[in-house]
Scaffold this motif. Sequence first.
Motif, PDB file in Angstrom:
ATOM      1  N   ALA A 114       0.825  -1.215   0.000  1.00  0.00           N
ATOM      2  CA  ALA A 114       0.000   0.000   0.000  1.00  0.00           C
ATOM      3  C   ALA A 114       0.859   1.265   0.000  1.00  0.00           C
ATOM      4  O   ALA A 114       0.337   2.368  -0.128  1.00  0.00           O
ATOM      5  N   GLY A 115       2.164   1.104   0.174  1.00  0.00           N
ATOM      6  CA  GLY A 115       3.046   2.282   0.176  1.00  0.00           C
ATOM      7  C   GLY A 115       3.003   3.065   1.481  1.00  0.00           C
ATOM      8  O   GLY A 115       3.351   4.239   1.516  1.00  0.00           O
ATOM      9  N   GLY A 116       2.578   2.410   2.561  1.00  0.00           N
ATOM     10  CA  GLY A 116       2.485   3.105   3.853  1.00  0.00           C
ATOM     11  C   GLY A 116       3.710   2.871   4.718  1.00  0.00           C
ATOM     12  O   GLY A 116       4.531   1.988   4.440  1.00  0.00           O
ATOM     13  N   HIS A 117       3.850   3.695   5.763  1.00  0.00           N
ATOM     14  CA  HIS A 117       5.016   3.589   6.646  1.00  0.00           C
ATOM     15  C   HIS A 117       4.647   3.761   8.106  1.00  0.00           C
ATOM     16  O   HIS A 117       5.490   4.128   8.908  1.00  0.00           O
ATOM     17  N   MET A 118       3.369   3.544   8.435  1.00  0.00           N
ATOM     18  CA  MET A 118       2.975   3.840   9.812  1.00  0.00           C
ATOM     19  C   MET A 118       2.428   2.600  10.518  1.00  0.00           C
ATOM     20  O   MET A 118       1.584   1.904   9.978  1.00  0.00           O
ATOM     21  N   LEU A 119       2.987   2.358  11.709  1.00  0.00           N
ATOM     22  CA  LEU A 119       2.536   1.229  12.526  1.00  0.00           C
ATOM     23  C   LEU A 119       2.012   1.802  13.836  1.00  0.00           C
ATOM     24  O   LEU A 119       2.770   2.388  14.612  1.00  0.00           O
ATOM     25  N   LEU A 120       0.718   1.659  14.050  1.00  0.00           N
ATOM     26  CA  LEU A 120       0.080   2.221  15.246  1.00  0.00           C
ATOM     27  C   LEU A 120      -0.160   1.106  16.259  1.00  0.00           C
ATOM     28  O   LEU A 120      -0.845   0.130  15.964  1.00  0.00           O
ATOM     29  N   VAL A 121       0.449   1.250  17.415  1.00  0.00           N
ATOM     30  CA  VAL A 121       0.292   0.244  18.474  1.00  0.00           C
ATOM     31  C   VAL A 121      -0.527   0.901  19.586  1.00  0.00           C
ATOM     32  O   VAL A 121      -0.003   1.609  20.435  1.00  0.00           O
ATOM     33  N   ASP A 122      -1.853   0.666  19.527  1.00  0.00           N
ATOM     34  CA  ASP A 122      -2.767   1.370  20.420  1.00  0.00           C
ATOM     35  C   ASP A 122      -2.853   0.715  21.786  1.00  0.00           C
ATOM     36  O   ASP A 122      -2.905  -0.506  21.893  1.00  0.00           O
ATOM     37  N   GLU A 123      -2.901   1.536  22.818  1.00  0.00           N
ATOM     38  CA  GLU A 123      -3.127   1.097  24.196  1.00  0.00           C
ATOM     39  C   GLU A 123      -2.123   0.038  24.645  1.00  0.00           C
ATOM     40  O   GLU A 123      -2.487  -1.056  25.066  1.00  0.00           O
ATOM     41  N   ILE A 124      -0.865   0.412  24.576  1.00  0.00           N
ATOM     42  CA  ILE A 124       0.235  -0.514  24.869  1.00  0.00           C
ATOM     43  C   ILE A 124       0.112  -1.141  26.257  1.00  0.00           C
ATOM     44  O   ILE A 124       0.510  -2.294  26.458  1.00  0.00           O
ATOM     45  N   GLU A 125      -0.467  -0.414  27.209  1.00  0.00           N
ATOM     46  CA  GLU A 125      -0.545  -0.944  28.580  1.00  0.00           C
ATOM     47  C   GLU A 125      -1.426  -2.183  28.680  1.00  0.00           C
ATOM     48  O   GLU A 125      -1.356  -2.922  29.649  1.00  0.00           O
ATOM     49  N   LYS A 126      -2.270  -2.413  27.655  1.00  0.00           N
ATOM     50  CA  LYS A 126      -3.163  -3.573  27.705  1.00  0.00           C
ATOM     51  C   LYS A 126      -2.484  -4.846  27.196  1.00  0.00           C
ATOM     52  O   LYS A 126      -2.967  -5.946  27.418  1.00  0.00           O
ATOM     53  N   ALA A 127      -1.356  -4.719  26.490  1.00  0.00           N
ATOM     54  CA  ALA A 127      -0.698  -5.880  25.876  1.00  0.00           C
ATOM     55  C   ALA A 127      -0.068  -6.778  26.936  1.00  0.00           C
ATOM     56  O   ALA A 127       0.402  -6.298  27.969  1.00  0.00           O
ATOM     57  N   HIS A 128      -0.016  -8.084  26.661  1.00  0.00           N
ATOM     58  CA  HIS A 128       0.791  -8.984  27.480  1.00  0.00           C
ATOM     59  C   HIS A 128       2.236  -8.487  27.412  1.00  0.00           C
ATOM     60  O   HIS A 128       2.670  -7.986  26.375  1.00  0.00           O
TER      61      HIS A 128
END
Length: 337
Positions: free
Chosen positions: A124-138
């Motif tokens: 898609a030609g994109g360069h953005m990785l959004l990691v939302d609400e990191i505190e919820k991750a294991h």
Amino acid sequence: MIASSPMQKRGAQHERWLSLVEHINRKVVGQPEAAKRYARAILAGEMGLTRKGRPRSFLIKLGPTGTGKTSMTVAASELLYGTDAIIRLNMAEFQEKRDLARLLGENRNDNGYLGDELDRLRKAGGHMLLVDEIEKAHKDIANVFLGMEGATVTMANGKTYYLDDIHCIVTSNLGSADAMEMGNLPYALVAEHIEQEAMTHFRPEVWARFTDKIVFRGLTYRVQEQIARDMLTDEARFQSARLGREIVIGDGVFRFIVAQGFHETLGARPMRNTVEYHVRAGIVEKILECLAEKGIELPKDWESEESQALLKAIVQTLPGSKLRLELVGQELKIRTE
Ligand SMILES: Nc1ncnc2c1ncn2[C@@H]1O[C@H](COP(=O)(O)OP(=O)(O)OP(=O)(O)O)[C@@H](O)[C@H]1O
Ligand SMILES: [Mg+2]
């Protein structure tokens, strides 16, 4: 002749860079400091000013819920790379240890969800990785992103992805509990307080790795009023196109929506639901009225193009030229004029 690509349609690169702050300020109201900081951090990465062998940028967005952290990321990505050229990972879906296998793959034949998404992003030609609400991750999953020192990630099938052309944007509500009470304090004070609170939740070396920390403030009543106005205008425009008939917003509607949708601690989230619910409920009632009067038989596949054309045809039978959304008691109703 040069074929027109989606890139060209979004304007030249320098125009996109120049208009980035303005663009995100239009989409995300009341966060001018965060918008400026964010745009500068992203553009530093785009211009190649950040270190080699690291992600293009590695940012954390902090602040209370519903204040625009996710929307601002998406808005910037849309302008720079186009619609859907972004990976959105909601860490609420990655809370268990076993979710790590879903993310990175279970076995030698599995590229994992992240691998598939990175492939899609490249295409898609994109360069953005959004990691939302990191505190919820294991914590093992959070570490995949927080430990991205060398800007690589390897999937279960052995495939390694280089993330040095990626902006990694982490968001979190950590440390934002007092943000609303700080509504009228200068931005620098609010930002310092939230940063201090948030940093205690991260290991110092992880905290130091973020190239920038971007704090979003709580949304005051005034800001939420402006957001309500934008949302109402947007929704009316969207439904006007859908129905093939202009919808105008009558007196009292705006005040009613603001009163219903304002929320101290949930930011603008309830406002969107309020606008959508009341506007749509008004339209539904009007369409039901038309259907009852005329006894029209509707096709089963209501999503089809013909059905949408039928919907417009039904609405065309209403007298007058415009549809006016009006407040009647505690409900929005459609009047013709
Ligand atoms: N400052 C703002 N201006 C305009 N709309 C906003 C703003 N903040 C939030 N919204 C609207 O509220 C909804 C939620 O916003 P968003 O997802 O960006 O919040 P968030 O800060 O990421 O919240 P969370 O911490 O819960 O993830 C979206 O519909 C968005 O359009
Ligand atoms: Mg969010």
